[in-house]
Design an enzyme around this catalytic site. Structure first.
Site, PDB file in Angstrom:
ATOM      1  N   CYS A   1      -6.994 -11.620   1.165  1.00  0.00           N
ATOM      2  CA  CYS A   1      -6.921 -11.182   2.558  1.00  0.00           C
ATOM      3  C   CYS A   1      -6.988 -12.377   3.506  1.00  0.00           C
ATOM      4  O   CYS A   1      -7.952 -13.153   3.465  1.00  0.00           O
ATOM      5  CB  CYS A   1      -8.049 -10.212   2.870  1.00  0.00           C
ATOM      6  SG  CYS A   1      -8.022  -9.654   4.597  1.00  0.00           S
TER       7      CYS A   1
ATOM      8  N   CYS B   1     -14.883  -9.255   6.780  1.00  0.00           N
ATOM      9  CA  CYS B   1     -14.628  -9.496   8.201  1.00  0.00           C
ATOM     10  C   CYS B   1     -14.948  -8.215   8.956  1.00  0.00           C
ATOM     11  O   CYS B   1     -15.215  -7.182   8.343  1.00  0.00           O
ATOM     12  CB  CYS B   1     -13.180  -9.942   8.429  1.00  0.00           C
ATOM     13  SG  CYS B   1     -11.985  -8.576   8.475  1.00  0.00           S
TER      14      CYS B   1
ATOM     15  N   LYS C   1      -5.206   6.449  12.259  1.00  0.00           N
ATOM     16  CA  LYS C   1      -5.619   6.985  10.967  1.00  0.00           C
ATOM     17  C   LYS C   1      -6.028   8.451  11.106  1.00  0.00           C
ATOM     18  O   LYS C   1      -6.724   8.813  12.052  1.00  0.00           O
ATOM     19  CB  LYS C   1      -6.780   6.161  10.400  1.00  0.00           C
ATOM     20  CG  LYS C   1      -6.410   4.701  10.147  1.00  0.00           C
ATOM     21  CD  LYS C   1      -7.591   3.902   9.637  1.00  0.00           C
ATOM     22  CE  LYS C   1      -7.200   2.444   9.381  1.00  0.00           C
ATOM     23  NZ  LYS C   1      -8.359   1.651   8.893  1.00  0.00           N
TER      24      LYS C   1
ATOM     25  N   LYS D   1      -2.831   0.680  15.169  1.00  0.00           N
ATOM     26  CA  LYS D   1      -2.855   1.535  13.990  1.00  0.00           C
ATOM     27  C   LYS D   1      -3.563   2.847  14.301  1.00  0.00           C
ATOM     28  O   LYS D   1      -4.415   2.928  15.193  1.00  0.00           O
ATOM     29  CB  LYS D   1      -3.553   0.816  12.833  1.00  0.00           C
ATOM     30  CG  LYS D   1      -4.995   0.419  13.104  1.00  0.00           C
ATOM     31  CD  LYS D   1      -5.544  -0.409  11.953  1.00  0.00           C
ATOM     32  CE  LYS D   1      -6.960  -0.899  12.258  1.00  0.00           C
ATOM     33  NZ  LYS D   1      -7.498  -1.755  11.175  1.00  0.00           N
TER      34      LYS D   1
ATOM     35  N   ARG E   1       0.867  -1.190   0.000  1.00  0.00           N
ATOM     36  CA  ARG E   1       0.000   0.000   0.000  1.00  0.00           C
ATOM     37  C   ARG E   1       0.899   1.233   0.000  1.00  0.00           C
ATOM     38  O   ARG E   1       1.727   1.400   0.897  1.00  0.00           O
ATOM     39  CB  ARG E   1      -0.899  -0.008   1.234  1.00  0.00           C
ATOM     40  CG  ARG E   1      -1.855   1.174   1.324  1.00  0.00           C
ATOM     41  CD  ARG E   1      -2.649   1.140   2.620  1.00  0.00           C
ATOM     42  NE  ARG E   1      -3.424  -0.076   2.745  1.00  0.00           N
ATOM     43  CZ  ARG E   1      -3.476  -0.824   3.854  1.00  0.00           C
ATOM     44  NH1 ARG E   1      -2.770  -0.486   4.922  1.00  0.00           N
ATOM     45  NH2 ARG E   1      -4.212  -1.910   3.891  1.00  0.00           N
TER      46      ARG E   1
ATOM     47  N   ARG F   1      -1.039   6.262   9.605  1.00  0.00           N
ATOM     48  CA  ARG F   1      -1.037   5.750   8.237  1.00  0.00           C
ATOM     49  C   ARG F   1      -1.307   6.860   7.217  1.00  0.00           C
ATOM     50  O   ARG F   1      -1.324   8.037   7.563  1.00  0.00           O
ATOM     51  CB  ARG F   1      -2.046   4.612   8.129  1.00  0.00           C
ATOM     52  CG  ARG F   1      -1.709   3.464   9.092  1.00  0.00           C
ATOM     53  CD  ARG F   1      -2.583   2.258   8.875  1.00  0.00           C
ATOM     54  NE  ARG F   1      -2.178   1.141   9.726  1.00  0.00           N
ATOM     55  CZ  ARG F   1      -2.703  -0.077   9.638  1.00  0.00           C
ATOM     56  NH1 ARG F   1      -3.656  -0.332   8.752  1.00  0.00           N
ATOM     57  NH2 ARG F   1      -2.293  -1.044  10.442  1.00  0.00           N
TER      58      ARG F   1
ATOM     59  N   CYS G   1     -14.626  -4.154   0.605  1.00  0.00           N
ATOM     60  CA  CYS G   1     -13.192  -4.352   0.827  1.00  0.00           C
ATOM     61  C   CYS G   1     -12.685  -5.426  -0.130  1.00  0.00           C
ATOM     62  O   CYS G   1     -13.450  -6.050  -0.863  1.00  0.00           O
ATOM     63  CB  CYS G   1     -12.931  -4.749   2.276  1.00  0.00           C
ATOM     64  SG  CYS G   1     -13.530  -6.406   2.705  1.00  0.00           S
TER      65      CYS G   1
ATOM     66  N   CYS H   1     -12.295  -2.269   7.070  1.00  0.00           N
ATOM     67  CA  CYS H   1     -11.637  -1.690   5.889  1.00  0.00           C
ATOM     68  C   CYS H   1     -12.622  -1.064   4.900  1.00  0.00           C
ATOM     69  O   CYS H   1     -12.319  -0.033   4.312  1.00  0.00           O
ATOM     70  CB  CYS H   1     -10.803  -2.752   5.175  1.00  0.00           C
ATOM     71  SG  CYS H   1      -9.437  -3.384   6.169  1.00  0.00           S
TER      72      CYS H   1
END
Length: 572
Positions: free
Chosen positions: A442, A481, A218, A216, A85, A155, A436, A485
């Protein structure tokens, strides 16, 4: 952080940390033994800690799950590869950069595609180990990297594309870039490993700390009234406040996030809290110290509760805000008024205030590839070969050809039409649906999403047509899931994968993206949720108020309860 720059726990200083904390502590500032793994040709993957560490360099190790059983029968390891990414603050990419990534995808990736993501950047999928270093060096040669696009760091910073108000967008974009650069890791591990850079000793990470963030993180910069970046899906958001078209500061929203875990009531999606207004000169300082408070207060024991949203709910938003003010030496002012009215992309041509023209291309699922009846990738390449402006990737997985002079409009449009990049038959429903990646790449996917969405949209279009509302739409999102995302937890109808062909169905988000939906059906297939949607759409059409969206209708009628405070309402 503690005095020796090791992780501590504000919750319990003596608690046993999650293993990721050990991994980061022992990584030598994200270097690990990645270089050693790169030389091991006996496996296509990365081993031990390096499997996790490459994420900090913008990559995830994956394999093709469709062929995994056959390879197992042949006593072969899964076909290991990486997804990369890129870091593209604000999603802006130059035509020459596009041509470079197009060439690499065609020649060096297993799938040949460029994937536009909800993080307003692109991904390569299916890059084998012998090509990984070449990939990074190619990106570097055209001014792109993938530093900190995954892992426990800040990110890729999103920014509203908004090509019409070009001056305001330019200012917002510049701040998105500044924030991204300011919050990057200081370690030179990326350059050393992938670009053959000179080895330098790293002694500290002044903002992120030696063990980086608990989870993470964002960040977005957004320009009302468009909420295309879905601010409530992000830890930190700067909502642009303008005066006479000039950016004067930001309202700062903190603590949004959508990921959860099936069956764990201690996890939930959450909207961000509005901390207040700051003037422009305080932007980087506030960004730094929202990050530093989360660094020091975030849960390093239980990663499922490590995101900023849980830190706010554990210690209180007011306490978190006060600590940010203390560290930054800045007091938040009262929030300035703003309103979100929509979050979709304006597909087609628009003219900016500078007289330039901008063409937004609808890319279903963000997958740019040459299909038998629509050679999308070739079309984008041909546009890039003549385009004098730039491209802008949107957080809705679409692509804007920006800055087109009037005399070039017809040429660009003809290329787009010839290659299936413009399809006048696309409905509002299709344009406002998203998924996603999910299967087959994935490793977390429980159900189909990207491959399932086109057929599902066709069926939902049929329901809308049945009830004579074909021109209307419902914000529909499907994810494989519950990790968030595809941002299904801000949809009017969100399908979250539970097993093959089975989904949890959530209802009650809104078109502005300011409300979390609530569980309506659990672990069901099409045979259950499509008839249920059919009935609900019928009720909506017959009993809706003026301009009432589907999500508002199901809340007003009590079909699902409104989620006002996620911690108490989401699972109730």
């Amino acid at each position: 952080m503690s005095k020796d720059n090791k992780p501590n726990s504000k919750l319990d200083p003596n608690a046993k940390f999650a293993d990721n904390e050990r991994l980061k502590t022992q990584s030598n500032f994200l270097r690990g033994t990645i270089n050693t793994d790169l030389k091991d040709q006996l496996t296509g993957g990365f081993t031990a800690d390096n499997f996790q560490l490459i994420r900090f360099h913008g990559m995830y190790q994956q394999d093709d799950r469709d062929i995994r059983p056959e390879r197992t029968k042949q006593k072969l390891e899964p076909l290991q590869n990486v997804m990369l990414r890129a870091r593209m603050p604000g999603g802006i990419i130059k035509p020459e950069q596009w041509l470079a990534i197009d060439k690499f995808a065609q020649e060096k990736s297993m799938y040949g595609s460029i994937r536009l993501t909800t993080r307003q950047t692109f991904q390569f999928h299916g890059v084998l180990k012998p090509n990984i270093k070449e990939m990074h060096q190619m990106l570097n040669s055209v001014g792109i990297d993938s530093i900190a696009t995954a892992g426990d760091v800040n990110r890729n910073v999103l920014c509203t594309t908004n090509p019409v108000e070009s001056q305001l967008h330019q200012e917002a974009y510049e701040w998105a870039t500044k924030i991204s650069e300011h919050l990057l890791p200081h370690t030179k591990a990326y350059a050393e490993i992938w670009l053959n850079g000179e080895k330098t000793e790293t002694t500290q990470e002044p903002i992120l700390g030696s063990t980086y963030l608990p989870r993470k993180f964002k960040t977005t910069v957004t320009i009302p009234p468009n909420n295309e970046v879905d601010v409530h899906a992000n830890d930190l958001n700067f909502v642009a406040i303008a005066d006479n078209g000039k950016l004067v500061g930001f309202n700062v929203l903190v603590g949004g996030g959508l990921a959860m875990t099936h069956g764990d009531v201690n996890t939930y999606p959450r909207k961000a809290d509005d901390f207040g207004f700051i003037s422009l000169e305080h932007t980087l300082k506030i960004a730094e110290h929202v990050v530093s408070v989360q660094r020091d207060w975030g849960n390093r024991v239980n990663r499922k509760n490590a995101k900023t949203k849980y830190t706010l709910d554990t210690f209180g938003a007011d306490a978190f805000k006060a600590e940010v003010e203390k560290r930054a030496g800045v007091q938040f002012e009262e929030s300035r008024p703003y309103e979100f009215t929509h979050r979709g992309d304006r597909i087609g041509w628009v003219e900016g205030i500078d007289g330039k023209h901008h063409l937004t291309l609808f890319i279903e699922n963000g997958r740019i590839l040459d299909y038998p009846d629509k050679p999308l990738k070739t079309g984008c390449r041909k546009i890039a070969q003549i385009h004098q402006g730039d491209f802008r990737m949107t957080a809705n997985q679409n692509l804007i050809v920006a800055g087109v002079p009037a005399e070039q409009k017809s040429v660009v449009e003809q290329i787009a039409r010839d290659h299936g990049l413009i399809n006048d038959a696309h409905t509002a429903q299709r344009k406002n649906s998203m998924a996603c990646v999910s299967l087959p790449t994935c490793p977390l996917a429980m159900a189909e999403a990207e491959r399932y969405l086109p057929d599902l949209v066709t069926k939902v279009e049929g329901l809308l047509e049945k009830h004579d509302v074909s021109d209307d739409n419902i914000i529909l999102r499907v994810v494989g899931c519950p990790n968030g995302c595809g941002r299904a937890m801000l949809a009017e109808v969100g399908l979250v994968g539970k097993g093959l062909g089975k989904y949890n169905v959530y209802l009650g988000g809104n078109r502005e993206g300011t409300r979390v939906p609530k569980l309506y059906l659990e672990n069901v297939g099409e045979d259950v949720y499509l008839p249920a949607l059919d009935e609900l759409i019928g009720q909506w059409v017959s009993d809706r108020q003026t301009d009432e969206c589907f999500g508002d209708f199901v809340i007003r009628k009590g079909i699902v309860a409104e989620v006002k405070v996620s911690k108490t309402d989401f699972h109730a």
